[in-house]
Each structure stands twice: as structure tokens, then as C-alpha cells.
Write an enzyme that holds these catalytic residues in place. Structure first.
Site, PDB file in Angstrom:
ATOM      1  N   LYS B  85      -2.777   4.619  -3.781  1.00  0.00           N
ATOM      2  CA  LYS B  85      -4.110   4.307  -4.295  1.00  0.00           C
ATOM      3  C   LYS B  85      -5.086   5.467  -4.134  1.00  0.00           C
ATOM      4  O   LYS B  85      -5.101   6.135  -3.093  1.00  0.00           O
ATOM      5  CB  LYS B  85      -4.687   3.099  -3.544  1.00  0.00           C
ATOM      6  CG  LYS B  85      -3.999   1.779  -3.850  1.00  0.00           C
ATOM      7  CD  LYS B  85      -4.683   0.651  -3.086  1.00  0.00           C
ATOM      8  CE  LYS B  85      -3.894  -0.646  -3.097  1.00  0.00           C
ATOM      9  NZ  LYS B  85      -3.853  -1.298  -4.410  1.00  0.00           N
ATOM     10  N   GLY B 239       0.286  -7.810  -2.067  1.00  0.00           N
ATOM     11  CA  GLY B 239      -0.290  -6.948  -1.041  1.00  0.00           C
ATOM     12  C   GLY B 239      -0.062  -7.543   0.323  1.00  0.00           C
ATOM     13  O   GLY B 239       1.036  -7.498   0.876  1.00  0.00           O
TER      14      GLY B 239
END
Lengths: 192, 296
Positions: B85, B239
């Protein structure tokens, strides 16, 4: 002819769309029952580790091995080719191969995603309709490092085979389902 | 020896990798051991990050790109693609991730945004990008900026699927309405979605986004994965849902099986048994920060 598309994970919907285009009736294969109803099978690209695990969970591996031994026409692209090869380098140690075609492949042999590429490739073998190159899309593609004497190499990139067949088994390290050129799927359906 | 010209970093190869990840589960991992557990469980890719979203939420403060050393460790541990990310608008982080050789960059609202007005110009990169969206307009703006994969945002780190469902229904609903609109109405759609007319026209023609769409944010059970796949997602990102549950490995595997067999309730029932406690969930109304509000 009923052409199955192994639909455990990956680009199976793209293959099914192309097969419809070339006049075959695609069937998504997720169970042994689905497999028993098809006359040929496409094994798509995706993650070979994931597909290999799901083959076992779905109890598809043994019926698939038996159908392959009895001559089921099969076309494997990328991860599908890895699953069909006789030996896999840089895979996981527990990755089991179907050994349907006499070749050794190296997983992600062309590198990571940043090295993924597209290129025009010449397809030989004296096939009709192959006077123009095929546009190959290679995504974290496997490299074919060895082929046995019985394997016909139809196309190469540099020194490495990228499109091969041996009897009823055809494999490509690239993705003909991602482009509009239908010739490779037509070839598979015609010879199946 | 043939002499072949290779083109890299094209839209076809960038979107192509997303095609290969379809029907799969991308799992958040914070170290090589978790990455191996994810790969063993059948993940199609891992997302390397320092803290899963529920911990980011708990800790507060600024959340940034992960330490390159940690990303390298995860790359070395698995054979499947590795994503990482970057903060919204933080193109320098994205440049570093590209140089590290990650396979996909997630320009993510889970990290603290670096730019209040601009997302990254993703056309400038060879590495493909995935971006979050809460509605169709947001998805199309990200695609205009070069995103090759869209994930509905949901609300990360909550274990609550309600926002993911809201976002998926919004996106799929508008796609359906656009396919029924006449050519004159498409101009108004483009205006309302603050998107380019050509993308709206493309959707009207094809009935789908120009790039694959996955789902993220709140998936905690095999049934959650089935729900969002049935609502039109083509893969799922999980996640906190795996490594914040009681027993991550069997849950991870069950979610993988559920994603493949999302239309088969008998298999879903079988894989949902005896998984132990799912991650603790959060009510959306009690949240101090709504991550999905980041980005525009």
C-alpha cells in the site's frame, strides 16, 4: 462439443467467452461430475498454487489424471501449463504436477509483474491461417526450460518454447484469452 | 533465435494480472510467517503491510507505506504476487514500491492520505495500481487516473460487511441503470458521476467496468465472501478478518473455498463449520474515523 473450463480460480470466464465465440459450448468445471460431462478441457491462467490446492479439495485431481490418461484433449495456459508440465522449478515443494506433457517449466521464469510483457510471436508448425504473428500477452509467465522429443514446439520467444503440443495436450505460456485473435482457441477446438 | 520486441507496463499486462487474480482471495499479511500461512491456504496474492487495518484503527496516528525490508521479506517468503500500500497521492511511496518490484500497488484509504486534492497519476507507472471506490463515479475517476483494478472500499478493520454491501450495490446498481439508459441520458450520467463520457459509454455498451472489480473492507467469514461475490465482486480482499480471528489458517482456507464455490450453499455450510471465533466486529456508527471517506 462440450468444452469444459476449469473454474476453480483465474481467467476462466474469459476462456469461456472465447470458446463461445468459436462455436464450442463451454461448461464451467468445479466438480468431478462436471468433469465427467465434458469432451475437452481448458485449464486457465491464475495462481497455480491456489488451483492445485483447490483441485485436491474438490477431489478433482484423481478423475482429471484418469481422464488425461485416457486422452482427454486439454489446453493449459500459464498456470494451466504449469499444472500440466512434468516438472516445475521455483514452485512450492508440495506442488504436485499432472505430468501430462513432457516438459520442465520454471514458475514466474520471465520475472515479476514489472517484467510482464506483450509481443508478436510467429507460430510455425505448418499450420493453416498462421501467416501473420499472434499477439502474446505474458503475465508473470512460466518459462519452458526443457521439452521432450515427443513435444512439438509451435512458437518460441527467444530460445524458449511458448506454445507446444504433445498428442492431445496443448499448452501456452501466454494468454490468448486476453486478446481478440481466436486462432489458438480455434486450433484447440478443431483438433480436440 | 528470434528477435522479439517486448512491451512492458502496458494496460493489457497490467489489467491482465487482475484477470488472473479473479475468483480468489487476497490476504493482508504483516510478516513472512503470515504470508506463508496465506499461501498455504490458497491465497492468490498477499498484501504486505505493517499493521492490519483493525490495528491501524486502534493505534491511531499517521499510517504510512511499510518498511521496504519487511516487504522484501514477504516477497522472499512466497511465490504468489505481493501487493503493498501507498498513501493516497503519495507518488514517492509508489515509486519506491515499484522499484522494490511489488506486483501491485494499492493506493489505499487505509493509510493516512498524503494529498487532499490529488490521487497518484497512475499512468506514469509500469506497476499496476488497485484503488478503492465507494460508488461508480469514484471508480471511474480512479480508472481515468490509470487504476487497473477497482475494489469496493467497505469499511476496513471493522469485520462488518454492511459498508462493503452498500458500496457494491451502489456501483453495480448504477452500472445496471446505465446499461438501460438511452444515448442522450449518458451525458447526464457522465455529469452526475463526474466522470468522462467515454467511460460511461463504454459501460453502457459492455455492462461492466472496464477493469476487474474486487471487494474489500469487512469480510470476516466464508458467508461474507459468498455474499459479496453474489453481489458482483470478482474476488475478495481480506484484511483483519483472517489474522485477527481465533484460528487464521483454517479460516483463510475456508474463505478461499467459499470464494470458488460462492453459489453453492451446501459447500458453504461445510466450510463454515468449526472455524472458532471470527474477528471482533465494530458497529459503523461507533467509529471515530471512517476510512472510506478518504479519497474522492
Amino acid at each position: 462439443m462440450k468444452v469444459g473450463v476449469l473454474a476453480l480460480q483465474g481467467a476462466f470466464a474469459r476462456h469461456a467467452a472465447v470458446l463461445t465465440d468459436v462455436g464450442a459450448a463451454p461448461i464451467e468445471v468445479r466438480t468431478p461430475e462436471h468433469l465427467s460431462g465434458v469432451d475437452a478441457l481448458v485449464m486457465p491462467g491464475g495462481e497455480s498454487t491456489t488451483m492445485s490446492m483447490l483441485l485436491d479439495i474438490a477431489e478433482l485431481r484423481q478423475p482429471l489424471v484418469e481422464r488425461l490418461a485416457r486422452g482427454l484433449p486439454v489446453f493449459g495456459t500459464c498456470a494451466g501449463m504449469i499444472l500440466l508440465a512434468s516438472a516445475v522449478a521455483d514452485g512450492r515443494s508440495d506442488q504436485e504436477s499432472l505430468a501430462a506433457i513432457d516438459m520442465d517449466v520454471r514458475r514466474n521464469g520471465y520475472g515479476r509483474q514489472i517484467d510482464s510483457f506483450e509481443a508478436d510471436i510467429d507460430v510455425g508448425g505448418g499450420l493453416p491461417d498462421w501467416d501473420t504473428p499472434f499477439h502474446g500477452v505474458f503475465i508473470r509467465a512460466p518459462v519452458v526450460e526443457r521439452v521432450g522429443d515427443g513435444v512439438e514446439v509451435l512458437a518460441r520467444v527467444d530460445d524458449n518454447p511458448v506454445l507446444c503440443r504433445q498428442g492431445h495436450v496443448m499448452v501456452a505460456s501466454f494468454h490468448p484469452e486476453l486478446t481478440d485473435d481466436r486462432r489458438i482457441h480455434e486450433l484447440f477446438v478443431e483438433t480436440a | 533465435m528470434s528477435d522479439i520486441t517486448r512491451s512492458t507496463g502496458t494496460q493489457l499486462v497490467k489489467r491482465g494480472l487482475a484477470e488472473m487474480l479473479k475468483g480468489g482471495v487476497v490476504m493482508d499479511v504483516v510478516d513472512p510467517e503470515q504470508a506463508r500461512i496465506a499461501e498455504d491456504a490458497g491465497a492468490v496474492a498477499v498484501m504486505a503491510l505493517e499493521r492490519v487495518p483493525s490495528d491501524i484503527r486502534r493505534d491511531g496516528g499517521v499510517a504510512r507505506m511499510s518498511d521496504p525490508e519487511m516487504i522484501e521479506g514477504i516477497k522472499a517468503a512466497v511465490t504468489i504476487p505481493v501487493m503493498a500500500k501507498a498513501r493516497i497521492g503519495h507518488f514517492a511511496e509508489a515509486q519506491i514500491l515499484q522499484a522494490l518490484g511489488v506486483d501491485y500497488v494499492d493506493e489505499s484509504e487505509v493509510l493516512t492520505p498524503a494529498d487532499e486534492a490529488h490521487h497518484i497519476d497512475k499512468w506514469a507507472f509500469d506497476v499496476p495500481f488497485v484503488c478503492g471506490a465507494t460508488n461508480l463515479g469514484e471508480a471511474l475517476r480512479r480508472i481515468s487516473e490509470g487504476a487497473c483494478l477497482i475494489r469496493s472500499k467497505g469499511e476496513a478493520g471493522t469485520g462488518n460487511i454492511v459498508e462493503a454491501v452498500r458500496h457494491l450495490r451502489s456501483i453495480m446498481g448504477d452500472i445496471g441503470r446505465i446499461t438501460k439508459a438511452d444515448s442522450a441520458e449518458l451525458f447526464d450520467w457522465a455529469k452526475r458521476l463526474q466522470s468522462s463520457l467515454s467511460l460511461v459509454q463504454e459501460i453502457a455498451e459492455t455492462g461492466e467496468l472496464p477493469v476487474p472489480m474486487f471487494c474489500a473492507g469487512g469480510i470476516a467469514t466464508p458467508a461474507d465472501a459468498s455474499l459479496v461475490m453474489q453481489l458482483g465482486a470478482q474476488s475478495v480482499f481480506v484484511g483483519s478478518g483472517i489474522f485477527k480471528s481465533d484460528d487464521p489458517a483454517p479460516r483463510a482456507r475456508a474463505i478461499v473455498e467459499a470464494t470458488t464455490n460462492f453459489t453453492d450453499p451446501v459447500i458453504l455450510g461445510k466450510v463454515s463449520r468449526g472455524l472458532g471465533a471470527a474477528m471482533p466486529g465494530l458497529e459503523i456508527d461507533t467509529l471515530e474515523t471512517r476510512l472510506a471517506d478518504r479519497g474522492w
